[in-house]
Design a protein around this motif. Structure first.
Motif, PDB file in Angstrom:
ATOM      1  N   UNK A 161      34.304  56.982 113.552  1.00 15.01           N
ATOM      2  CA  UNK A 161      32.948  57.533 113.736  1.00 15.01           C
ATOM      3  C   UNK A 161      32.907  58.523 114.905  1.00 15.01           C
ATOM      4  N   UNK A 162      33.588  58.185 115.990  1.00 18.37           N
ATOM      5  CA  UNK A 162      33.607  59.086 117.158  1.00 18.37           C
ATOM      6  C   UNK A 162      34.243  60.423 116.755  1.00 18.37           C
ATOM      7  N   UNK A 163      35.360  60.342 116.024  1.00 21.03           N
ATOM      8  CA  UNK A 163      36.050  61.566 115.605  1.00 21.03           C
ATOM      9  C   UNK A 163      35.213  62.373 114.617  1.00 21.03           C
ATOM     10  N   UNK A 164      34.590  61.688 113.635  1.00 15.74           N
ATOM     11  CA  UNK A 164      33.741  62.423 112.676  1.00 15.74           C
ATOM     12  C   UNK A 164      32.570  63.087 113.405  1.00 15.74           C
ATOM     13  N   UNK A 165      32.019  62.403 114.427  1.00 17.19           N
ATOM     14  CA  UNK A 165      30.948  62.998 115.236  1.00 17.19           C
ATOM     15  C   UNK A 165      31.437  64.256 115.942  1.00 17.19           C
ATOM     16  N   UNK A 166      32.654  64.200 116.465  1.00 17.49           N
ATOM     17  CA  UNK A 166      33.224  65.350 117.179  1.00 17.49           C
ATOM     18  C   UNK A 166      33.477  66.510 116.219  1.00 17.49           C
ATOM     19  N   UNK A 167      33.922  66.192 115.002  1.00 20.26           N
ATOM     20  CA  UNK A 167      34.144  67.246 113.999  1.00 20.26           C
ATOM     21  C   UNK A 167      32.800  67.891 113.645  1.00 20.26           C
ATOM     22  N   UNK A 168      31.786  67.066 113.396  1.00 18.31           N
ATOM     23  CA  UNK A 168      30.463  67.588 113.009  1.00 18.31           C
ATOM     24  C   UNK A 168      29.870  68.443 114.123  1.00 18.31           C
ATOM     25  N   UNK A 169      30.108  68.050 115.377  1.00 18.42           N
ATOM     26  CA  UNK A 169      29.551  68.783 116.514  1.00 18.42           C
ATOM     27  C   UNK A 169      30.408  69.994 116.879  1.00 18.42           C
ATOM     28  N   UNK A 170      31.585  70.114 116.263  1.00 17.67           N
ATOM     29  CA  UNK A 170      32.454  71.256 116.524  1.00 17.67           C
ATOM     30  C   UNK A 170      33.038  71.284 117.931  1.00 17.67           C
ATOM     31  N   UNK A 171      33.200  70.112 118.549  1.00 14.11           N
ATOM     32  CA  UNK A 171      33.784  70.075 119.897  1.00 14.11           C
ATOM     33  C   UNK A 171      35.283  70.355 119.823  1.00 14.11           C
ATOM     34  N   UNK A 172      35.866  70.525 121.006  1.00 13.60           N
ATOM     35  CA  UNK A 172      37.302  70.747 121.139  1.00 13.60           C
ATOM     36  C   UNK A 172      38.089  69.633 120.463  1.00 13.60           C
ATOM     37  N   UNK A 173      37.685  68.405 120.761  1.00 13.64           N
ATOM     38  CA  UNK A 173      38.317  67.230 120.154  1.00 13.64           C
ATOM     39  C   UNK A 173      38.221  67.303 118.634  1.00 13.64           C
ATOM     40  N   UNK A 175      43.468  59.999 121.084  1.00 11.48           N
ATOM     41  CA  UNK A 175      42.762  58.731 120.882  1.00 11.48           C
ATOM     42  C   UNK A 175      42.639  57.964 122.203  1.00 11.48           C
ATOM     43  N   UNK A 176      43.713  57.935 122.983  1.00 12.05           N
ATOM     44  CA  UNK A 176      43.653  57.182 124.244  1.00 12.05           C
ATOM     45  C   UNK A 176      42.682  57.831 125.220  1.00 12.05           C
ATOM     46  N   UNK A 177      42.571  59.157 125.178  1.00 10.21           N
ATOM     47  CA  UNK A 177      41.578  59.842 126.028  1.00 10.21           C
ATOM     48  C   UNK A 177      40.173  59.370 125.683  1.00 10.21           C
ATOM     49  N   UNK A 178      39.880  59.303 124.383  1.00 13.09           N
ATOM     50  CA  UNK A 178      38.561  58.847 123.931  1.00 13.09           C
ATOM     51  C   UNK A 178      38.306  57.414 124.399  1.00 13.09           C
ATOM     52  N   UNK A 179      39.296  56.546 124.162  1.00 10.81           N
ATOM     53  CA  UNK A 179      39.078  55.115 124.412  1.00 10.81           C
ATOM     54  C   UNK A 179      38.998  54.792 125.896  1.00 10.81           C
ATOM     55  N   UNK A 180      39.745  55.528 126.694  1.00  3.30           N
ATOM     56  CA  UNK A 180      39.713  55.264 128.127  1.00  3.30           C
ATOM     57  C   UNK A 180      38.301  55.504 128.670  1.00  3.30           C
ATOM     58  N   UNK A 181      37.672  56.579 128.202  1.00  3.29           N
ATOM     59  CA  UNK A 181      36.290  56.846 128.622  1.00  3.29           C
ATOM     60  C   UNK A 181      35.327  55.828 128.033  1.00  3.29           C
ATOM     61  N   UNK A 182      35.483  55.601 126.732  1.00  4.91           N
ATOM     62  CA  UNK A 182      34.493  54.775 126.022  1.00  4.91           C
ATOM     63  C   UNK A 182      34.438  53.349 126.569  1.00  4.91           C
ATOM     64  N   UNK A 198      36.992  48.984 116.099  1.00  8.54           N
ATOM     65  CA  UNK A 198      37.051  49.197 114.654  1.00  8.54           C
ATOM     66  C   UNK A 198      37.861  50.462 114.398  1.00  8.54           C
ATOM     67  N   UNK A 199      39.118  50.280 113.988  1.00  7.32           N
ATOM     68  CA  UNK A 199      39.957  51.446 113.716  1.00  7.32           C
ATOM     69  C   UNK A 199      40.831  51.836 114.892  1.00  7.32           C
ATOM     70  N   UNK A 200      40.889  51.003 115.879  1.00  5.40           N
ATOM     71  CA  UNK A 200      41.721  51.218 117.062  1.00  5.40           C
ATOM     72  C   UNK A 200      42.129  49.851 117.597  1.00  5.40           C
ATOM     73  N   UNK A 201      43.364  49.642 118.020  1.00  9.70           N
ATOM     74  CA  UNK A 201      44.504  50.557 117.932  1.00  9.70           C
ATOM     75  C   UNK A 201      45.045  50.674 116.514  1.00  9.70           C
ATOM     76  N   UNK A 202      45.755  51.774 116.259  1.00 12.91           N
ATOM     77  CA  UNK A 202      46.278  52.069 114.930  1.00 12.91           C
ATOM     78  C   UNK A 202      47.799  52.200 114.934  1.00 12.91           C
ATOM     79  N   UNK A 203      48.401  52.204 116.117  1.00 16.74           N
ATOM     80  CA  UNK A 203      49.863  52.332 116.227  1.00 16.74           C
ATOM     81  C   UNK A 203      50.330  51.406 117.353  1.00 16.74           C
ATOM     82  N   UNK A 204      51.607  51.087 117.366  1.00 22.60           N
ATOM     83  CA  UNK A 204      52.146  50.263 118.458  1.00 22.60           C
ATOM     84  C   UNK A 204      51.955  50.957 119.818  1.00 22.60           C
TER      85      UNK A 204
END
Ligand code: ADP
Ligand code: ZN
Length: 213
Positions: free
Chosen positions: A33-45, A64-71, A84-90
């Motif tokens: 959801x955070x990523x889809x929001x960023x795509x819709x808003x046209x941000x750098x992320x 992803x870690x940049x997003x989560x560290x802030x959030x 929900x949807x994180x973490x996704x890799x080791x």
């Protein structure tokens, strides 16, 4: 509660997370959801993430870690969170472990939502998502009252760009290769519970029954 929700795309992580927010005020944190929001808003992320997402590939771990560290340091996380949807890799799981240790936060558990592949495929092709609030619908089992309009917020309800058959099949392969190993990772940490996730109501009840304390 402080939970990680694991499971293939379509296992019901988002639905279960939304139901759990009503239990004790823990917040849902959906990287999708955070990523889809960023795509819709046209941000750098959003610009960096869009092509990966449309193909059903993972967005690079450092973004992803940049997003989560802030959030995770926002005030509303103090009551608890449902990842929900994180973490996704080791590497994301290792980075999360270090981050939580640094913030002095202890996870309650990681929940593995298990659903048969046929059910997953059926759910993903019939799923529709609100572009406004992220509410999840299903053309067969949970349609909107007015076609294409969210019952909750009135925004457009659409099929996601990554819900074409090709992207779905890639997302399932990526899940099996990169994310499924997290089940054993959290089992070794002594944090894992497996739940048959065919019914979201049963999942929520089982999680409540297994919460520590
Ligand atoms: P689903 O679980 O239904 O596949 P999400 O909404 O969780 O969908 O994620 C959609 C897309 O966003 C993923 O396919 C991926 O491109 C990206 N994404 C979300 N979370 C992560 C993450 N933790 N790491 C890498 N990419 C992610
Ligand atoms: Zn909505």
């Amino acid at each position: 509660m402080k939970l990680i929700l694991l499971g293939a795309p379509g296992a019901g992580k988002g639905t279960v997370a939304k139901m759990l927010t009503d239990v004790d005020g823990s917040v849902q944190i959906s990287t999708g959801d955070i990523l889809r929001g960023a795509v819709a808003a046209g941000t750098d992320l959003g610009k960096k993430a869009k092509a990966f997402m449309d193909a059903g590939d993972l967005v690079p771990d450092d973004l992803i870690m940049g997003i989560m560290e802030e959030r995770l340091q926002e005030a509303d996380c103090a009551n608890g969170f449902l990842l929900d949807g994180f973490p996704r890799t080791i590497p994301q799981a290792e980075a999360l472990k270090a981050l939580l240790a640094r913030l002095g936060i202890e996870l309650d558990m990681a929940v593995n939502l298990e659903v048969p592949r046929e059910v997953i495929l059926d759910r993903l092709t019939t799923r529709r998502t609100c572009t406004g609030c992220g509410a999840i619908y299903n053309v067969k089992s949970k349609p909107t009252k007015v076609e294409g309009v969210c019952d909750e917020c009135g925004a457009a309800v659409v099929q996601r760009d990554d819900e074409t058959e090709e992207a779905i099949s890639n997302r399932l392969d990526v899940y099996n290769e990169k994310t499924a190993p997290l089940v054993d990772y959290y089992r070794k940490e002594g944090k894992l519970i497996d739940i048959n996730a065919t019914s979201s109501d049963v999942v929520v009840q089982t999680i409540k029954d297994n919460l520590p304390g």
